[in-house]
Design a protein around this motif. Structure first.
Motif, PDB file in Angstrom:
ATOM      1  N   MET A  47       0.822  -1.200   0.000  1.00 18.32           N
ATOM      2  CA  MET A  47       0.000   0.000   0.000  1.00 18.32           C
ATOM      3  C   MET A  47       0.865   1.262   0.000  1.00 18.32           C
ATOM      4  N   ASN A  48       1.997   1.203   0.725  1.00 14.71           N
ATOM      5  CA  ASN A  48       2.859   2.377   0.812  1.00 14.71           C
ATOM      6  C   ASN A  48       3.686   2.611  -0.448  1.00 14.71           C
ATOM      7  N   THR A  49       3.724   1.630  -1.361  1.00 14.35           N
ATOM      8  CA  THR A  49       4.435   1.852  -2.619  1.00 14.35           C
ATOM      9  C   THR A  49       3.693   2.835  -3.523  1.00 14.35           C
ATOM     10  N   PHE A  50       2.425   3.084  -3.248  1.00 19.76           N
ATOM     11  CA  PHE A  50       1.616   3.983  -4.085  1.00 19.76           C
ATOM     12  C   PHE A  50       1.381   5.337  -3.425  1.00 19.76           C
ATOM     13  N   ARG A  51       1.833   5.532  -2.191  1.00 23.65           N
ATOM     14  CA  ARG A  51       1.517   6.757  -1.451  1.00 23.65           C
ATOM     15  C   ARG A  51       2.639   7.777  -1.564  1.00 23.65           C
ATOM     16  N   PRO A  52       2.313   9.076  -1.668  1.00 25.04           N
ATOM     17  CA  PRO A  52       3.355  10.109  -1.654  1.00 25.04           C
ATOM     18  C   PRO A  52       4.083  10.121  -0.318  1.00 25.04           C
ATOM     19  N   LEU A  53       5.346  10.515  -0.360  1.00 24.49           N
ATOM     20  CA  LEU A  53       6.152  10.534   0.856  1.00 24.49           C
ATOM     21  C   LEU A  53       5.553  11.462   1.909  1.00 24.49           C
ATOM     22  N   GLU A  54       5.039  12.635   1.477  1.00 24.40           N
ATOM     23  CA  GLU A  54       4.465  13.584   2.430  1.00 24.40           C
ATOM     24  C   GLU A  54       3.298  12.972   3.198  1.00 24.40           C
ATOM     25  N   GLU A  55       2.494  12.175   2.491  1.00 19.93           N
ATOM     26  CA  GLU A  55       1.345  11.540   3.139  1.00 19.93           C
ATOM     27  C   GLU A  55       1.798  10.491   4.145  1.00 19.93           C
ATOM     28  N   MET A  68      -2.771   8.003  -4.979  1.00 22.21           N
ATOM     29  CA  MET A  68      -2.026   6.828  -5.411  1.00 22.21           C
ATOM     30  C   MET A  68      -1.303   7.121  -6.715  1.00 22.21           C
ATOM     31  N   SER A  69      -0.065   6.637  -6.796  1.00 28.74           N
ATOM     32  CA  SER A  69       0.745   6.853  -7.995  1.00 28.74           C
ATOM     33  C   SER A  69       1.706   5.685  -8.151  1.00 28.74           C
ATOM     34  N   ILE A  70       1.971   5.300  -9.406  1.00 27.53           N
ATOM     35  CA  ILE A  70       2.909   4.212  -9.671  1.00 27.53           C
ATOM     36  C   ILE A  70       4.307   4.723 -10.000  1.00 27.53           C
ATOM     37  N   GLN A  71       4.523   6.044  -9.877  1.00 26.63           N
ATOM     38  CA  GLN A  71       5.819   6.590 -10.252  1.00 26.63           C
ATOM     39  C   GLN A  71       6.937   6.105  -9.334  1.00 26.63           C
ATOM     40  N   TYR A  72       6.594   5.744  -8.102  1.00 25.58           N
ATOM     41  CA  TYR A  72       7.619   5.314  -7.147  1.00 25.58           C
ATOM     42  C   TYR A  72       8.182   3.951  -7.521  1.00 25.58           C
ATOM     43  N   TRP A  73       7.390   3.150  -8.240  1.00 23.33           N
ATOM     44  CA  TRP A  73       7.902   1.885  -8.743  1.00 23.33           C
ATOM     45  C   TRP A  73       8.987   2.131  -9.805  1.00 23.33           C
ATOM     46  N   GLY A  74       8.738   3.104 -10.669  1.00 24.55           N
ATOM     47  CA  GLY A  74       9.739   3.441 -11.684  1.00 24.55           C
ATOM     48  C   GLY A  74      11.014   3.978 -11.063  1.00 24.55           C
ATOM     49  N   GLU A  75      10.871   4.831 -10.040  1.00 22.30           N
ATOM     50  CA  GLU A  75      12.059   5.358  -9.361  1.00 22.30           C
ATOM     51  C   GLU A  75      12.842   4.239  -8.687  1.00 22.30           C
ATOM     52  N   ALA A  76      12.126   3.331  -8.029  1.00 18.30           N
ATOM     53  CA  ALA A  76      12.807   2.232  -7.350  1.00 18.30           C
ATOM     54  C   ALA A  76      13.568   1.350  -8.333  1.00 18.30           C
ATOM     55  N   TRP A  77      13.015   1.135  -9.509  1.00 16.34           N
ATOM     56  CA  TRP A  77      13.644   0.249 -10.476  1.00 16.34           C
ATOM     57  C   TRP A  77      14.813   0.886 -11.202  1.00 16.34           C
ATOM     58  N   GLY A  78      14.689   2.174 -11.587  1.00 17.99           N
ATOM     59  CA  GLY A  78      15.684   2.695 -12.498  1.00 17.99           C
ATOM     60  C   GLY A  78      16.398   3.977 -12.162  1.00 17.99           C
ATOM     61  N   SER A  79      16.004   4.714 -11.108  1.00 22.74           N
ATOM     62  CA  SER A  79      16.632   6.022 -10.919  1.00 22.74           C
ATOM     63  C   SER A  79      16.990   6.357  -9.481  1.00 22.74           C
ATOM     64  N   PHE A  80      16.535   5.603  -8.515  1.00 21.41           N
ATOM     65  CA  PHE A  80      16.808   5.965  -7.134  1.00 21.41           C
ATOM     66  C   PHE A  80      18.262   5.670  -6.786  1.00 21.41           C
ATOM     67  N   ALA A 268       9.848   0.843  -0.159  1.00 20.24           N
ATOM     68  CA  ALA A 268       8.836  -0.212  -0.122  1.00 20.24           C
ATOM     69  C   ALA A 268       8.700  -0.889  -1.483  1.00 20.24           C
ATOM     70  N   ALA A 269       8.726  -0.100  -2.549  1.00 22.34           N
ATOM     71  CA  ALA A 269       8.658  -0.681  -3.891  1.00 22.34           C
ATOM     72  C   ALA A 269       9.879  -1.563  -4.171  1.00 22.34           C
ATOM     73  N   SER A 270      11.049  -1.152  -3.680  1.00 24.41           N
ATOM     74  CA  SER A 270      12.259  -1.961  -3.868  1.00 24.41           C
ATOM     75  C   SER A 270      12.161  -3.287  -3.141  1.00 24.41           C
ATOM     76  N   VAL A 271      11.579  -3.256  -1.947  1.00 21.44           N
ATOM     77  CA  VAL A 271      11.390  -4.496  -1.197  1.00 21.44           C
ATOM     78  C   VAL A 271      10.460  -5.446  -1.958  1.00 21.44           C
ATOM     79  N   ILE A 272       9.409  -4.906  -2.562  1.00 18.51           N
ATOM     80  CA  ILE A 272       8.495  -5.742  -3.340  1.00 18.51           C
ATOM     81  C   ILE A 272       9.217  -6.342  -4.542  1.00 18.51           C
ATOM     82  N   PHE A 273      10.049  -5.537  -5.226  1.00 23.13           N
ATOM     83  CA  PHE A 273      10.832  -6.070  -6.342  1.00 23.13           C
ATOM     84  C   PHE A 273      11.704  -7.236  -5.884  1.00 23.13           C
ATOM     85  N   ALA A 274      12.320  -7.091  -4.708  1.00 22.40           N
ATOM     86  CA  ALA A 274      13.194  -8.148  -4.198  1.00 22.40           C
ATOM     87  C   ALA A 274      12.425  -9.412  -3.837  1.00 22.40           C
TER      88      ALA A 274
END
Length: 299
Positions: A47-55, A68-80, A268-274
């Motif tokens: 659930m926290n993979t879709f939430r903004p950090l401020e929230e 909710m946004s899926i942009q954090y999944w993209g950041e976790a995979w390729g730019s963080f 959180a998104a990185s943990v899900i990828f792992a």
């Protein structure tokens, strides 16, 4: 006719069915509750993979997402940024894949040959050999760190994926040999004797008789090794660093993009990828894993 009517409207039978329904409903309710309790950490992370950090900072980890946004999944995979490299977890995911697949294949292959030899080809000291091989099952991994560090240094494999492949292959042979040997013990010796009478040798018997009987235990070994190697943390942390680390070691080294700020949604998104590959393996092969175990892997 009267007896059939009494049977159809028997209050005892009706009461028994009602009790069975209540008992079944109670069991399913309890199982559902404990399943939800067990899965709640995963659901919270997901659930926290879709939430903004401020929230997340404002409302905490356990909260229904307002946005909710899926942009954090993209950041976790390729730019963080992780450990000074801003490539996300994609590099480390690839490292783990390059480490896990060869080590799983090699340790399973050695294990099935060892299990066959130790179960069907008796020789002097075979039980001692089996005992020494399976000693690794009970040997704590921490005890092997210094010997492995010395060995990898002498071989020039320090801080490399090839070094981790070697470590996990050797470490895994103990488990795969134990599984396969105990499985092959249940194969009738008469099959081997008949093949020997017909002139078949060690490898021909292995190819023509043992391998066709091996799929259940091979699935057990592959699932066991893949999930164990993928999730392993100690060897990856001790023997590699930087861009050569596996994903389990890399996700604890989040740099916060150099600002010291924790990006919980991206982490959180990185943990899900792992966690996805072992989860996929268990979902696809879980029933075969249990079937292989009950076919003789733990006899």
């Amino acid at each position: 006719m009267v007896d059939s009517v009494h049977q159809e409207f028997d209050p005892l039978a009706t009461g028994s069915r009602a009790r069975q329904i209540r008992a079944r409903a109670t069991v399913y309710t309890l199982l559902g509750f404990f399943a939800l309790l067990y899965l709640s950490p995963v659901l919270i992370i997901l659930m926290n993979t879709f939430r903004p950090l401020e929230e997340i900072v404002r409302e905490g980890f356990i909260s229904i997402p307002n946005m909710m946004s899926i942009q954090y999944w993209g950041e976790a995979w390729g730019s963080f940024c992780i450990g000074g490299s801003c490539e996300g977890v994609s590099r480390y995911f690839g490292n783990t894949l390059l480490m896990t697949v060869p080590a799983t294949i090699l340790s399973t292959a050695f294990g099935v040959v060892n299990g066959y030899a130790l179960s069907k080809w008796r020789f002097r000291g075979d039980m001692w050999v089996f005992g020494l091989i399976t000693l690794g099952v009970f040997l704590p991994a921490q005890m092997t760190l210094l010997p492995w560090a010395f060995t990898l240094g002498k071989l020039g494999l320090s801080n490399s994926i090839a070094g981790l492949v070697l470590v996990h292959t050797i470490q895994g042979i103990s488990f795969t040999t134990l599984f396969c040997r105990n499985y092959f013990v249940a194969v009738p010796d008469d099959l081997i004797k008949a093949a020997r009478i017909d002139g078949a040798g060690f490898w021909r018997i292995f190819r023509r008789i043992m391998l066709p009987l091996s799929p259940p235990i091979l699935i057990v070994c592959v699932i066991w090794q893949f999930t164990g190697i993928w999730n392993e943390f100690l060897f990856g942390t001790v023997f590699t660093s930087g861009s050569n680390q596996p994903i389990t070691s890399a996700i604890v080294a989040f740099s916060g993009s150099g600002t010291g700020e924790r990006h919980y949604n991206v982490e959180a998104a990185s943990v899900i990828f792992a966690a996805l590959p072992p989860l996929f393996i268990y979902v696809i092969g879980g029933k075969y894993f249990v079937r292989g175990l009950t076919s003789g892997a733990v006899k």
